[in-house]
Design a protein around this motif. Structure first.
Motif, PDB file in Angstrom:
ATOM      1  N   VAL A  36       0.829  -1.207   0.000  1.00  0.00           N
ATOM      2  CA  VAL A  36       0.000   0.000   0.000  1.00  0.00           C
ATOM      3  C   VAL A  36       0.861   1.254   0.000  1.00  0.00           C
ATOM      4  O   VAL A  36       0.617   2.201  -0.778  1.00  0.00           O
ATOM      5  CB  VAL A  36      -0.953   0.007   1.217  1.00  0.00           C
ATOM      6  CG1 VAL A  36      -1.683   1.339   1.329  1.00  0.00           C
ATOM      7  CG2 VAL A  36      -1.949  -1.139   1.108  1.00  0.00           C
ATOM      8  N   LEU A  37       1.872   1.300   0.834  1.00  0.00           N
ATOM      9  CA  LEU A  37       2.726   2.486   0.942  1.00  0.00           C
ATOM     10  C   LEU A  37       3.512   2.722  -0.342  1.00  0.00           C
ATOM     11  O   LEU A  37       3.697   3.871  -0.766  1.00  0.00           O
ATOM     12  CB  LEU A  37       3.667   2.347   2.138  1.00  0.00           C
ATOM     13  CG  LEU A  37       2.996   2.337   3.511  1.00  0.00           C
ATOM     14  CD1 LEU A  37       4.016   2.054   4.608  1.00  0.00           C
ATOM     15  CD2 LEU A  37       2.286   3.665   3.788  1.00  0.00           C
ATOM     16  N   ASN A  38       3.982   1.653  -0.967  1.00  0.00           N
ATOM     17  CA  ASN A  38       4.696   1.793  -2.244  1.00  0.00           C
ATOM     18  C   ASN A  38       3.772   2.317  -3.338  1.00  0.00           C
ATOM     19  O   ASN A  38       4.166   3.154  -4.156  1.00  0.00           O
ATOM     20  CB  ASN A  38       5.301   0.449  -2.661  1.00  0.00           C
ATOM     21  CG  ASN A  38       6.515   0.081  -1.831  1.00  0.00           C
ATOM     22  OD1 ASN A  38       7.125   0.939  -1.201  1.00  0.00           O
ATOM     23  ND2 ASN A  38       6.878  -1.200  -1.819  1.00  0.00           N
ATOM     24  N   ALA A  39       2.533   1.798  -3.346  1.00  0.00           N
ATOM     25  CA  ALA A  39       1.553   2.263  -4.335  1.00  0.00           C
ATOM     26  C   ALA A  39       1.222   3.734  -4.101  1.00  0.00           C
ATOM     27  O   ALA A  39       1.119   4.529  -5.053  1.00  0.00           O
ATOM     28  CB  ALA A  39       0.289   1.403  -4.271  1.00  0.00           C
ATOM     29  N   ALA A  40       1.047   4.105  -2.843  1.00  0.00           N
ATOM     30  CA  ALA A  40       0.738   5.495  -2.504  1.00  0.00           C
ATOM     31  C   ALA A  40       1.881   6.418  -2.916  1.00  0.00           C
ATOM     32  O   ALA A  40       1.654   7.519  -3.440  1.00  0.00           O
ATOM     33  CB  ALA A  40       0.474   5.618  -0.996  1.00  0.00           C
ATOM     34  N   LYS A  41       3.116   5.966  -2.698  1.00  0.00           N
ATOM     35  CA  LYS A  41       4.277   6.768  -3.078  1.00  0.00           C
ATOM     36  C   LYS A  41       4.355   6.935  -4.585  1.00  0.00           C
ATOM     37  O   LYS A  41       4.634   8.033  -5.097  1.00  0.00           O
ATOM     38  CB  LYS A  41       5.548   6.101  -2.546  1.00  0.00           C
ATOM     39  CG  LYS A  41       6.817   6.882  -2.821  1.00  0.00           C
ATOM     40  CD  LYS A  41       8.028   6.176  -2.210  1.00  0.00           C
ATOM     41  CE  LYS A  41       9.302   6.974  -2.492  1.00  0.00           C
ATOM     42  NZ  LYS A  41      10.496   6.288  -1.912  1.00  0.00           N
ATOM     43  N   GLU A  42       4.105   5.853  -5.307  1.00  0.00           N
ATOM     44  CA  GLU A  42       4.166   5.893  -6.776  1.00  0.00           C
ATOM     45  C   GLU A  42       3.114   6.834  -7.352  1.00  0.00           C
ATOM     46  O   GLU A  42       3.363   7.567  -8.322  1.00  0.00           O
ATOM     47  CB  GLU A  42       3.984   4.482  -7.333  1.00  0.00           C
ATOM     48  CG  GLU A  42       4.096   4.399  -8.856  1.00  0.00           C
ATOM     49  CD  GLU A  42       3.973   2.976  -9.363  1.00  0.00           C
ATOM     50  OE1 GLU A  42       3.583   2.806 -10.542  1.00  0.00           O
ATOM     51  OE2 GLU A  42       4.253   2.040  -8.593  1.00  0.00           O
ATOM     52  N   LEU A  43       1.947   6.855  -6.730  1.00  0.00           N
ATOM     53  CA  LEU A  43       0.845   7.685  -7.227  1.00  0.00           C
ATOM     54  C   LEU A  43       0.836   9.088  -6.616  1.00  0.00           C
ATOM     55  O   LEU A  43       0.034   9.927  -7.026  1.00  0.00           O
ATOM     56  CB  LEU A  43      -0.493   6.993  -6.937  1.00  0.00           C
ATOM     57  CG  LEU A  43      -0.727   5.658  -7.651  1.00  0.00           C
ATOM     58  CD1 LEU A  43      -1.996   5.002  -7.147  1.00  0.00           C
ATOM     59  CD2 LEU A  43      -0.813   5.879  -9.166  1.00  0.00           C
ATOM     60  N   GLY A  44       1.702   9.308  -5.627  1.00  0.00           N
ATOM     61  CA  GLY A  44       1.714  10.610  -4.968  1.00  0.00           C
ATOM     62  C   GLY A  44       0.485  10.840  -4.109  1.00  0.00           C
ATOM     63  O   GLY A  44       0.000  11.971  -3.973  1.00  0.00           O
ATOM     64  N   TYR A  45       0.008   9.768  -3.490  1.00  0.00           N
ATOM     65  CA  TYR A  45      -1.217   9.858  -2.686  1.00  0.00           C
ATOM     66  C   TYR A  45      -0.910  10.235  -1.240  1.00  0.00           C
ATOM     67  O   TYR A  45       0.008   9.697  -0.618  1.00  0.00           O
ATOM     68  CB  TYR A  45      -1.939   8.501  -2.696  1.00  0.00           C
ATOM     69  CG  TYR A  45      -3.094   8.408  -1.714  1.00  0.00           C
ATOM     70  CD1 TYR A  45      -4.312   9.042  -1.976  1.00  0.00           C
ATOM     71  CD2 TYR A  45      -2.952   7.682  -0.522  1.00  0.00           C
ATOM     72  CE1 TYR A  45      -5.372   8.949  -1.076  1.00  0.00           C
ATOM     73  CE2 TYR A  45      -4.002   7.590   0.374  1.00  0.00           C
ATOM     74  CZ  TYR A  45      -5.212   8.230   0.097  1.00  0.00           C
ATOM     75  OH  TYR A  45      -6.240   8.141   0.982  1.00  0.00           O
ATOM     76  N   THR A  46      -1.672  11.176  -0.729  1.00  0.00           N
ATOM     77  CA  THR A  46      -1.613  11.559   0.683  1.00  0.00           C
ATOM     78  C   THR A  46      -3.021  11.482   1.249  1.00  0.00           C
ATOM     79  O   THR A  46      -3.938  12.091   0.687  1.00  0.00           O
ATOM     80  CB  THR A  46      -1.078  12.993   0.868  1.00  0.00           C
ATOM     81  OG1 THR A  46       0.224  13.077   0.289  1.00  0.00           O
ATOM     82  CG2 THR A  46      -0.994  13.347   2.349  1.00  0.00           C
TER      83      THR A  46
END
Length: 325
Positions: A36-46
């Motif tokens: 989840v954290l890697n996906a969030a980082k890749e998408l720039g999600y906060t």
């Protein structure tokens, strides 16, 4: 705008799992959290914490008011608490209070406006405005390293018995003219009671206050010259530093001319070979965090309002700063 749905799709998990990763990390496996954290980082999600707090009526934030910004002991305690609380997805919002005035209530009002879930604070003096501000407020307050408000929970060290013990130690070394230098009176009673129990008369030089003083050195110098104690107990790191500067100026050698027992053991006291009272910072930080979490996880008003006061033991580190006389 990237949403939690986008993160869930890329990570191959549910939207609920994404939410738990950011709010209740301990309920998600390390492998899943990493996805989840890697996906969030890749998408720039906060994650939108404001929207979440409006929905849940929680901010997962704990306010912490520190009264003395010059005392590393407070910051070290705050660091332990931050580490412990982060394990449960709580963040600390830090605020600084002027040490010796009644601005505590203003700081707590500011924290209340940010909708923190609980507030911990280090009381130095009693702020008469605080109880009125908190009237009918359903928020948990915890006192750290002091107990000025019996109606609120507290976690602190047993200063009374500590000062009894170090005073007895000085008496056993032949000292009768003992001077305590402090900014508040809390710790002097153990010293005075121990002197009385040993049939030693108290005198004006037993307690020197540096309350409301930016530079205590002049007061300390005058007190040393006037009362000429054989032993001194400076009750904080900043007061100890001031005392050592004065002792150097007056060419007083430790322990030949004056003995000393310091408070809040630290590297300076160790390097100067000064006996000291030590405090377990890890312990008080963890105890405070555990108490905060236990209260936040129990929503019953009775639990929130019932006062609980935890007294923790100190330790005495004997070095070479006290002389037999």
């Amino acid at each position: 705008m990237t949403t939690s749905k986008d993160v869930a799709k890329l990570a191959g998990v549910s939207v609920a799992t994404v939410s738990r990763t950011f709010t209740k990390r301990n309920t998600v496996s390390e492998k899943t959290a990493k996805l989840v954290l890697n996906a969030a980082k890749e998408l720039g999600y906060t994650p939108n914490n404001i929207a979440r707090s409006l929905k849940s009526n929680k901010t997962n934030t704990i306010g912490l008011v520190i009264s003395n910004i010059y005392n590393p002991f407070f910051f070290q305690t705050a660091a332990v608490m931050s580490k412990e609380l982060e394990k449960h997805n709580y963040k600390i919002l830090l605020s600084f209070n002027k040490e010796y005035d009644e601005s505590l209530s203003k700081n707590i009002q500011s924290l209340l406006s940010t909708k923190v879930d609980a507030i911990a604070f280090t009381p130095i003096i009693y702020d008469k405005n605080l109880p009125e501000i908190l009237h009918n407020r359903n928020i948990y307050l915890l006192q750290l390293l002091g107990n000025k408000y019996p109606e609120f929970d507290s976690v602190l060290f047993d200063d009374y018995h500590t000062t009894c013990n170090i005073t007895q130690y000085l008496i056993d070394h032949g000292h009768k003219k003992i001077m305590m230098i402090a900014s508040t009176e809390d710790r002097k009673y153990g010293m005075l009671d121990t002197l009385k129990n040993n049939n030693i008369s108290s005198y004006a030089g037993n307690y020197v206050s540096v309350l409301h003083v930016n530079n205590p050195e002049k007061i300390i110098e005058n007190a040393l010259l006037k009362y000429q104690p054989t032993a001194v107990i400076p009750v904080s790191l900043t007061i100890t530093e001031a005392f050592l500067r004065v002792a150097k100026k007056l060419k007083l050698h430790i322990p030949d001319d004056v003995s000393i027992i310091g408070y809040d053991d630290n590297l300076l006291l160790e390097l100067c070979d000064i006996s000291a009272v030590g405090h377990d910072i890890e312990m008080i930080g963890k105890k405070a965090s555990d108490l905060l979490l236990s209260k936040l996880n129990n929503t019953s008003p009775e639990s929130i309002l019932s006062p609980q006061h935890l007294l923790l033991n100190t330790r005495f580190i004997e070095r070479k700063s006290v002389k037999y006389i």
